[in-house]
Design a protein around this motif. Structure first.
Motif, short mmCIF file in Angstrom:
data_model
loop_
_atom_site.label_atom_id
_atom_site.label_comp_id
_atom_site.label_asym_id
_atom_site.label_seq_id
_atom_site.Cartn_x
_atom_site.Cartn_y
_atom_site.Cartn_z
N SER A 174 0.93 -6.89 5.84
CA SER A 174 2.09 -6.05 5.52
C SER A 174 3.23 -6.88 4.96
CB SER A 174 2.52 -5.27 6.76
OG SER A 174 1.46 -4.44 7.19
N ASN A 228 2.27 -7.73 1.39
CA ASN A 228 2.36 -6.53 0.54
C ASN A 228 3.76 -5.92 0.51
OD1 ASN A 228 -0.31 -6.37 -0.39
ND2 ASN A 228 -0.98 -5.37 1.48
N ASP A 229 4.71 -6.55 1.19
CA ASP A 229 6.08 -6.04 1.25
C ASP A 229 6.10 -4.58 1.68
OD1 ASP A 229 8.84 -6.12 1.12
OD2 ASP A 229 8.92 -5.77 -1.04
N CYS A 230 5.47 -4.32 2.83
CA CYS A 230 5.42 -2.96 3.38
C CYS A 230 6.21 -2.92 4.69
CB CYS A 230 3.97 -2.54 3.61
SG CYS A 230 3.83 -0.83 4.19
N ILE A 281 -5.56 -10.89 -0.26
CA ILE A 281 -4.46 -10.05 -0.74
C ILE A 281 -3.96 -10.53 -2.10
CG2 ILE A 281 -2.03 -9.38 -0.33
CD1 ILE A 281 -4.13 -7.90 1.41
N ARG A 282 -3.74 -11.81 -2.23
CA ARG A 282 -3.10 -12.33 -3.45
C ARG A 282 -4.05 -12.51 -4.62
NH1 ARG A 282 1.28 -16.41 -1.18
NH2 ARG A 282 2.79 -14.85 -0.53
N ASN A 311 -4.33 -3.40 3.37
CA ASN A 311 -3.97 -3.46 1.96
C ASN A 311 -3.89 -2.05 1.39
OD1 ASN A 311 -3.38 -5.05 -0.37
ND2 ASN A 311 -5.45 -4.66 -1.10
N ASN A 324 -0.99 0.01 3.20
CA ASN A 324 0.32 -0.46 2.73
C ASN A 324 0.67 0.17 1.39
OD1 ASN A 324 0.16 -3.96 3.87
ND2 ASN A 324 0.50 -2.08 5.01
N ARG A 325 -0.30 0.26 0.50
CA ARG A 325 -0.04 0.85 -0.81
C ARG A 325 0.25 2.34 -0.71
NH1 ARG A 325 -1.35 -3.85 -1.48
NH2 ARG A 325 -1.58 -5.02 -3.39
N ASN A 369 3.90 2.51 0.83
CA ASN A 369 4.89 2.12 -0.17
C ASN A 369 4.95 3.14 -1.30
OD1 ASN A 369 5.68 -0.18 1.19
ND2 ASN A 369 4.41 -1.56 -0.01
#
Length: 148
Positions: A29, A32-34, A86-87, A121, A124-125, A128
């Motif tokens: 999170s 993913n900036d969540c 993730i990246r 992942n 989170n999307r 967001n």
């Protein structure tokens, strides 16, 4: 590895400690900036770690993207795997799985990590993408709602 995929959907057979599952979820999170997912799952992880000083060290390490400041061995391998998945998912290789095996994780645990990272992942999307916030929520599974 494939024989575990059908079996690992049941929480009763998960073998990673719950605090670590919540910590991986929190790291995903962060990456993913969540904020919604982070607030809830870090509250859970902190509660389950049950050591404020240790939790503070872990939180600082994850937020600064330096898990090596809080982890070693299998736990560090898990965090490194999560970060790479993730990246740079297209750069994942068998060596990433082997790195976790080399720390003593078995195929079931590796799949468990993979599923946590993939699930968060995705979630989170969704969160967001819908602009979900914690406003008005009770944050964390273990939190007690305020009574009025």
């Amino acid at each position: 590895m494939s024989r575990f995929i059908a079996q690992r959907s049941n929480d009763e057979i998960n073998s990673l400690p719950t605090w670590l599952q919540e910590t991986v979820s929190s790291y995903v999170s962060i990456l993913n900036d969540c904020p919604y997912s982070l607030a809830n799952h870090w509250a859970n992880a902190r509660h389950l770690i049950a050591d404020d000083q240790r939790a503070d060290v872990i939180e600082a390490a994850l937020k600064s993207d330096a898990p090596e400041n809080a982890f070693d061995g299998a736990e560090l391998a898990i965090m490194r795997y999560a970060r790479k998945l993730i990246r740079t998912p297209g750069q994942m290789a068998q060596s990433d799985v082997a790195a976790m095996r080399d720390t003593g994780l078995d195929d079931g645990q590796i799949l468990e990590v993979n599923q946590i990272v993939g699930d968060f992942n995705y979630v989170n999307r969704l969160l967001n993408g819908l602009g979900v916030t914690t406003e008005g929520d009770v944050v964390g599974y273990y939190a007690k709602p305020e009574t009025t």
